[in-house]
Design an enzyme around this catalytic site. Sequence first.
Site, PDB file in Angstrom:
ATOM      1  N   ALA A 258     -23.851  -2.179  36.362  1.00 12.66           N
ATOM      2  CA  ALA A 258     -24.901  -1.824  37.328  1.00 12.66           C
ATOM      3  C   ALA A 258     -24.842  -2.635  38.625  1.00 12.66           C
ATOM      4  CB  ALA A 258     -26.266  -2.003  36.660  1.00 12.66           C
TER       5      ALA A 258
ATOM      6  N   THR B 246     -25.988  -1.758  42.875  1.00  9.50           N
ATOM      7  CA  THR B 246     -27.229  -2.296  43.487  1.00  9.50           C
ATOM      8  C   THR B 246     -27.166  -2.243  45.013  1.00  9.50           C
ATOM      9  OG1 THR B 246     -26.307  -4.531  43.289  1.00  9.50           O
ATOM     10  CG2 THR B 246     -27.882  -3.833  41.586  1.00  9.50           C
TER      11      THR B 246
ATOM     12  N   GLN C 207     -19.989   1.545  32.997  1.00  4.07           N
ATOM     13  CA  GLN C 207     -21.210   1.668  32.188  1.00  4.07           C
ATOM     14  C   GLN C 207     -22.269   2.428  32.982  1.00  4.07           C
ATOM     15  OE1 GLN C 207     -22.081  -2.355  30.130  1.00  4.07           O
ATOM     16  NE2 GLN C 207     -20.728  -2.851  31.853  1.00  4.07           N
TER      17      GLN C 207
ATOM     18  N   VAL D 235     -24.315   5.252  35.029  1.00  2.00           N
ATOM     19  CA  VAL D 235     -24.580   6.687  34.788  1.00  2.00           C
ATOM     20  C   VAL D 235     -24.899   7.406  36.100  1.00  2.00           C
ATOM     21  CG1 VAL D 235     -25.398   6.229  32.444  1.00  2.00           C
ATOM     22  CG2 VAL D 235     -27.050   6.253  34.322  1.00  2.00           C
TER      23      VAL D 235
ATOM     24  N   HIS E 124     -21.303   5.344  29.307  1.00  2.00           N
ATOM     25  CA  HIS E 124     -22.714   5.552  28.940  1.00  2.00           C
ATOM     26  C   HIS E 124     -23.214   6.889  29.440  1.00  2.00           C
ATOM     27  CE1 HIS E 124     -23.471   0.962  28.316  1.00  2.00           C
ATOM     28  NE2 HIS E 124     -22.831   1.532  27.316  1.00  2.00           N
TER      29      HIS E 124
ATOM     30  N   CYS F 242     -30.062  19.762  26.166  1.00  2.00           N
ATOM     31  CA  CYS F 242     -31.155  19.861  25.185  1.00  2.00           C
ATOM     32  C   CYS F 242     -30.767  19.081  23.931  1.00  2.00           C
ATOM     33  CB  CYS F 242     -31.401  21.338  24.827  1.00  2.00           C
ATOM     34  SG  CYS F 242     -32.618  21.519  23.492  1.00  2.00           S
TER      35      CYS F 242
ATOM     36  N   CYS G 251     -30.694  21.807  20.852  1.00  2.00           N
ATOM     37  CA  CYS G 251     -29.623  22.813  20.660  1.00  2.00           C
ATOM     38  C   CYS G 251     -28.382  22.524  21.501  1.00  2.00           C
ATOM     39  CB  CYS G 251     -30.162  24.212  20.999  1.00  2.00           C
ATOM     40  SG  CYS G 251     -30.416  24.446  22.777  1.00  2.00           S
TER      41      CYS G 251
ATOM     42  N   CYS H 199     -33.578  27.289  23.536  1.00  2.00           N
ATOM     43  CA  CYS H 199     -34.314  27.198  22.242  1.00  2.00           C
ATOM     44  C   CYS H 199     -35.802  26.967  22.442  1.00  2.00           C
ATOM     45  CB  CYS H 199     -33.720  26.082  21.378  1.00  2.00           C
ATOM     46  SG  CYS H 199     -34.103  24.420  21.982  1.00  2.00           S
TER      47      CYS H 199
ATOM     48  N   SER I 250     -23.390  -7.790  33.184  1.00  2.00           N
ATOM     49  CA  SER I 250     -23.800  -9.019  32.480  1.00  2.00           C
ATOM     50  C   SER I 250     -23.057  -9.136  31.146  1.00  2.00           C
ATOM     51  CB  SER I 250     -25.313  -8.969  32.207  1.00  2.00           C
ATOM     52  OG  SER I 250     -25.579  -7.861  31.342  1.00  2.00           O
TER      53      SER I 250
HETATM   54  N1  APR Z   1     -22.602  -7.714  43.262  1.00  2.00           N
HETATM   55  C1  APR Z   1     -22.134  -8.346  42.153  1.00  2.00           C
HETATM   56  N2  APR Z   1     -22.853  -8.503  41.011  1.00  2.00           N
HETATM   57  C2  APR Z   1     -24.107  -7.985  41.002  1.00  2.00           C
HETATM   58  C3  APR Z   1     -24.669  -7.320  42.118  1.00  2.00           C
HETATM   59  C4  APR Z   1     -23.855  -7.193  43.277  1.00  2.00           C
HETATM   60  N3  APR Z   1     -24.289  -6.575  44.382  1.00  2.00           N
HETATM   61  N4  APR Z   1     -25.923  -6.924  41.787  1.00  2.00           N
HETATM   62  C5  APR Z   1     -26.141  -7.340  40.517  1.00  2.00           C
HETATM   63  N5  APR Z   1     -25.062  -7.979  40.048  1.00  2.00           N
HETATM   64  C6  APR Z   1     -24.859  -8.543  38.702  1.00  2.00           C
HETATM   65  C7  APR Z   1     -26.122  -9.071  38.052  1.00  2.00           C
HETATM   66  O1  APR Z   1     -26.330 -10.418  38.431  1.00  2.00           O
HETATM   67  C8  APR Z   1     -25.758  -8.965  36.571  1.00  2.00           C
HETATM   68  O2  APR Z   1     -24.985 -10.073  36.139  1.00  2.00           O
HETATM   69  O3  APR Z   1     -24.428  -7.493  37.862  1.00  2.00           O
HETATM   70  C9  APR Z   1     -24.874  -7.717  36.527  1.00  2.00           C
HETATM   71  C10 APR Z   1     -25.639  -6.492  36.071  1.00  2.00           C
HETATM   72  O4  APR Z   1     -25.961  -6.682  34.714  1.00  2.00           O
HETATM   73  P1  APR Z   1     -26.958  -5.643  34.002  1.00  2.00           P
HETATM   74  O5  APR Z   1     -28.140  -5.435  34.874  1.00  2.00           O
HETATM   75  O6  APR Z   1     -27.149  -6.121  32.594  1.00  2.00           O
HETATM   76  O7  APR Z   1     -26.151  -4.279  34.010  1.00  2.00           O
HETATM   77  P2  APR Z   1     -25.003  -3.843  33.000  1.00  2.00           P
HETATM   78  O8  APR Z   1     -24.199  -4.997  32.551  1.00  2.00           O
HETATM   79  O9  APR Z   1     -24.275  -2.718  33.642  1.00  2.00           O
HETATM   80  O10 APR Z   1     -25.864  -3.262  31.759  1.00  2.00           O
HETATM   81  C11 APR Z   1     -25.152  -2.641  30.726  1.00  2.00           C
HETATM   82  O11 APR Z   1     -27.271  -2.020  29.730  1.00  2.00           O
HETATM   83  O12 APR Z   1     -29.363  -1.046  29.680  1.00  2.00           O
HETATM   84  C12 APR Z   1     -28.039  -0.840  29.483  1.00  2.00           C
HETATM   85  O13 APR Z   1     -27.129   1.283  29.588  1.00  2.00           O
HETATM   86  C13 APR Z   1     -27.529   0.228  30.398  1.00  2.00           C
HETATM   87  O14 APR Z   1     -25.255   0.499  31.179  1.00  2.00           O
HETATM   88  C14 APR Z   1     -26.337  -0.429  31.087  1.00  2.00           C
HETATM   89  C15 APR Z   1     -25.995  -1.554  30.139  1.00  2.00           C
END
Ligand code: APR
Length: 227
Positions: A13, A17, A90, A92, A108, A116, A119, A137, A177
């Site tokens: 994620a 961001t 990861q 979506v 993910h 659905c 179905c 359905c 993370s």
């Molecule tokens: N540049 C670099 N790193 C970043 C930035 C950025 N601009 N913004 C955020 N981060 C870092 C955060 O500090 C954190 O360490 O990216 C990491 C994001 O970690 P999470 O928020 O845990 O996201 P992720 O690891 O993708 O989560 C995995 O958890 O809830 C589930 O399905 C969901 O796919 C997701 C999975």
Amino acid sequence: MKESNNTVVFTGAGMDTESNIPDFRGKDGWWRKIDPKSVATIDSFHSNYEVFREFYSTRLKLLKNVKPHKGHYILADFEKRGIIKSIATQNVSGLHSSAGNQKLYELHGNINVIKCENCNAKGTLKDFLDGKSCSVCKKEELRPAVVLFGEQLPKDAWDLAYDSIKQSELLLVIGTSLEVYPVNQLPKLSKGKVVLINNEDLGLDSDFDMKIIGKAKAVLEQLDSLI
Ligand code: APR
């Protein structure tokens, strides 16, 4: 990267961001405000459909005016130029495919695809956002095709990501993370060098050959200019 004949990218994620999509565990992350068990598990889908639908509708509405940032486009250019082989993500959001990456493994799922639960028929985003039932359905079980906690990952995406990371000579782990199993096991599979690109140090020193602590977009821009 210049010497590697097989570079693979693994994103989380933190890659999104800077396109104004919140991450999950960073300082403004979703799970800082909402308990994932109440909205992102298959149990919450069945026991609290309205709360589930509200959460994913909020995320989908956020995505309406979101687009890939320079970092996404650099990774798409890297694929075109043969600098990277593939991306396992990861995320979506679908931003990697919007930016142009073809060899993309969405571990993910993809939030923009509605199906659905009852179905398996395809649904429309509009029907889901309007709280409509499945047009086939008639059950109120429309949901985004994302992997909820407690669900199996899509087998084809997993197998492709597993094989590509296993063969990689260099794996770039960007913006994750590494808290979520089983995808957090993938970086250990690489037979080559593993580099973390993240805005916070995750520790896990033995898992990485190098750590670049910084924001994904800026680091990718620097990499692009160096290459
Ligand atoms: N540049 C670099 N790193 C970043 C930035 C950025 N601009 N913004 C955020 N981060 C870092 C955060 O500090 C954190 O360490 O990216 C990491 C994001 O970690 P999470 O928020 O845990 O996201 P992720 O690891 O993708 O989560 C995995 O958890 O809830 C589930 O399905 C969901 O796919 C997701 C999975």
